[in-house]
Design a protein around this motif. Sequence first.
Motif, short mmCIF file in Angstrom:
data_model
loop_
_atom_site.label_atom_id
_atom_site.label_comp_id
_atom_site.label_asym_id
_atom_site.label_seq_id
_atom_site.Cartn_x
_atom_site.Cartn_y
_atom_site.Cartn_z
N GLU A 98 0.85 -1.15 -0.17
CA GLU A 98 -0.02 0.00 0.05
C GLU A 98 0.88 1.13 -0.14
OE1 GLU A 98 -2.79 -0.19 3.22
OE2 GLU A 98 -4.19 -1.70 2.16
N ALA A 99 1.92 1.20 0.76
CA ALA A 99 2.80 2.45 0.73
C ALA A 99 3.53 2.82 -0.65
CB ALA A 99 4.07 2.22 1.83
N SER A 100 3.63 1.61 -1.33
CA SER A 100 4.41 1.62 -2.74
C SER A 100 3.32 2.58 -3.76
CB SER A 100 4.94 0.64 -3.15
OG SER A 100 5.78 0.16 -2.57
N ALA A 101 1.86 1.91 -3.71
CA ALA A 101 0.90 2.22 -4.55
C ALA A 101 0.74 3.63 -4.59
CB ALA A 101 -0.36 1.49 -4.18
N ARG A 102 0.89 4.55 -3.72
CA ARG A 102 0.73 5.83 -3.85
C ARG A 102 1.93 6.56 -4.55
NH1 ARG A 102 -0.92 4.52 1.60
NH2 ARG A 102 0.96 4.86 2.59
N ASN A 103 3.18 5.80 -4.81
CA ASN A 103 4.26 6.56 -5.52
C ASN A 103 3.66 6.58 -6.96
OD1 ASN A 103 6.54 5.93 -7.39
ND2 ASN A 103 7.42 6.84 -5.50
N ARG A 104 3.78 7.58 -7.51
CA ARG A 104 3.32 7.96 -9.01
C ARG A 104 4.03 6.91 -10.00
NH1 ARG A 104 3.05 13.98 -10.59
NH2 ARG A 104 4.37 14.03 -9.04
N GLY A 105 5.37 6.87 -9.88
CA GLY A 105 6.23 6.04 -10.63
C GLY A 105 5.79 4.50 -10.53
N VAL A 106 5.44 4.12 -9.31
CA VAL A 106 5.12 2.50 -9.06
C VAL A 106 3.59 2.52 -9.65
CG1 VAL A 106 4.31 1.12 -7.21
CG2 VAL A 106 6.55 2.38 -7.22
N ALA A 107 2.92 3.39 -9.69
CA ALA A 107 1.49 3.48 -10.13
C ALA A 107 1.36 3.35 -11.64
CB ALA A 107 0.47 4.63 -9.83
N SER A 108 2.31 4.04 -12.25
CA SER A 108 2.56 4.11 -13.72
C SER A 108 3.04 2.64 -14.03
CB SER A 108 3.40 5.18 -14.28
OG SER A 108 3.51 5.09 -15.38
N PHE A 109 4.12 2.05 -13.66
CA PHE A 109 4.72 1.02 -13.82
C PHE A 109 3.48 -0.22 -13.64
CE2 PHE A 109 7.02 -2.84 -12.47
CZ PHE A 109 7.52 -3.22 -13.83
N ARG A 110 3.03 -0.08 -12.46
CA ARG A 110 1.94 -1.24 -12.33
C ARG A 110 1.00 -1.32 -13.45
NH1 ARG A 110 -3.11 -0.78 -9.44
NH2 ARG A 110 -3.55 -2.85 -8.75
N GLN A 111 0.41 -0.08 -13.67
CA GLN A 111 -0.57 0.03 -14.98
C GLN A 111 -0.07 -0.61 -16.04
OE1 GLN A 111 -1.93 3.93 -15.70
NE2 GLN A 111 -3.57 3.24 -16.64
N TRP A 112 1.20 -0.32 -16.45
CA TRP A 112 1.84 -0.85 -17.63
C TRP A 112 1.92 -2.21 -17.59
CZ3 TRP A 112 6.49 -2.85 -17.89
CH2 TRP A 112 6.88 -3.55 -19.40
N LEU A 113 2.47 -2.92 -16.55
CA LEU A 113 2.63 -4.11 -16.33
C LEU A 113 1.55 -5.04 -16.47
CD1 LEU A 113 4.93 -6.25 -16.25
CD2 LEU A 113 4.66 -5.99 -13.48
N LEU A 114 0.35 -4.44 -15.85
CA LEU A 114 -0.84 -5.21 -15.83
C LEU A 114 -1.42 -5.19 -17.31
CD1 LEU A 114 -2.43 -4.12 -12.52
CD2 LEU A 114 -1.49 -6.31 -13.16
N ALA A 115 -1.27 -4.12 -18.16
CA ALA A 115 -1.56 -4.19 -19.32
C ALA A 115 -0.98 -5.26 -20.42
CB ALA A 115 -1.50 -2.69 -20.08
N GLU A 116 0.22 -5.21 -20.08
CA GLU A 116 1.10 -6.17 -20.73
C GLU A 116 0.79 -7.57 -20.31
OE1 GLU A 116 3.90 -5.71 -22.88
OE2 GLU A 116 3.19 -3.93 -23.02
N ALA A 117 0.41 -8.09 -18.99
CA ALA A 117 0.02 -9.33 -18.66
C ALA A 117 -1.24 -9.45 -19.35
CB ALA A 117 -0.19 -9.20 -17.30
N ALA A 118 -2.43 -8.58 -19.37
CA ALA A 118 -3.49 -8.56 -20.11
C ALA A 118 -3.52 -9.11 -21.58
CB ALA A 118 -4.43 -7.71 -19.92
N THR A 119 -2.51 -8.41 -22.37
CA THR A 119 -2.16 -8.76 -23.69
C THR A 119 -1.55 -9.92 -23.97
OG1 THR A 119 -1.64 -6.49 -23.94
CG2 THR A 119 -0.54 -7.90 -25.66
N GLU A 120 -0.76 -10.54 -23.05
CA GLU A 120 -0.45 -12.00 -23.01
C GLU A 120 -1.27 -12.97 -22.99
OE1 GLU A 120 2.55 -13.24 -24.08
OE2 GLU A 120 3.14 -11.52 -24.64
N ARG A 121 -2.33 -12.57 -22.14
CA ARG A 121 -3.25 -13.55 -21.68
C ARG A 121 -4.44 -13.71 -22.73
NH1 ARG A 121 -3.41 -10.87 -16.71
NH2 ARG A 121 -5.25 -9.72 -17.06
#
Length: 196
Positions: free
Chosen positions: A171-194
């Motif tokens: 939760e502490a990391s989720a508030r970081n803008r860079g982490v939030a951006s990376f998380r969104q990008w990585l989840l989109a990549e995983a969705a594309t692979e699925r």
Amino acid sequence: HPALELHVASRAAMIDGIADAFPAAHAEAGEASQLVMVRLGGGRYPVALVDEMFSAAYVPVCSPRLLKGDPPLRTPADLRFHTLLHVDTIEEGARPAWSDWLEAVGVSDVDASRGPHFSEASLALEAALEGMGVTLAMQPRLQPESDAGRLVVPFDISAPAASSYYLVTPEASARNRGVASFRQWLLAEAATERRR
């Protein structure tokens, strides 16, 4: 994600059951406000955002040469004539063994214990690429070799594993803008692979 600099660390402790790595990962990272983990496990990680990236479904894979070899590999029962390549990694139990896959497809007359054993999945995949036999691989991991025609899935029948790959963001990391951006990008990549 080219806009971010990453520190990537691979540790066996990121696999559930090996150790309770969640607190240790925070301490090692130094800055918990920028921490993101990919965990293999059951998806229960307290005080974090948890997103399933991939279910760990395993399929048999081999070199295309084995499909038309002597004897050919046309049905799961034909595995009795081919070498089974085993993976004995520390995530054993998290991934299905040949006996699990054979039971799932209803084949009982193949000796699931025979064949060479490898300490890493990458070594078993390399042996399969060389035509040494058939191994079980997680679908997202084999996609590049499959797309290039170096590995084939002779029977598109998967055996689910007990674990999945999860993106775990404290939760502490989720508030970081860079982490939030990376998380969104990585989840989109995983969705594309699925979807592939």
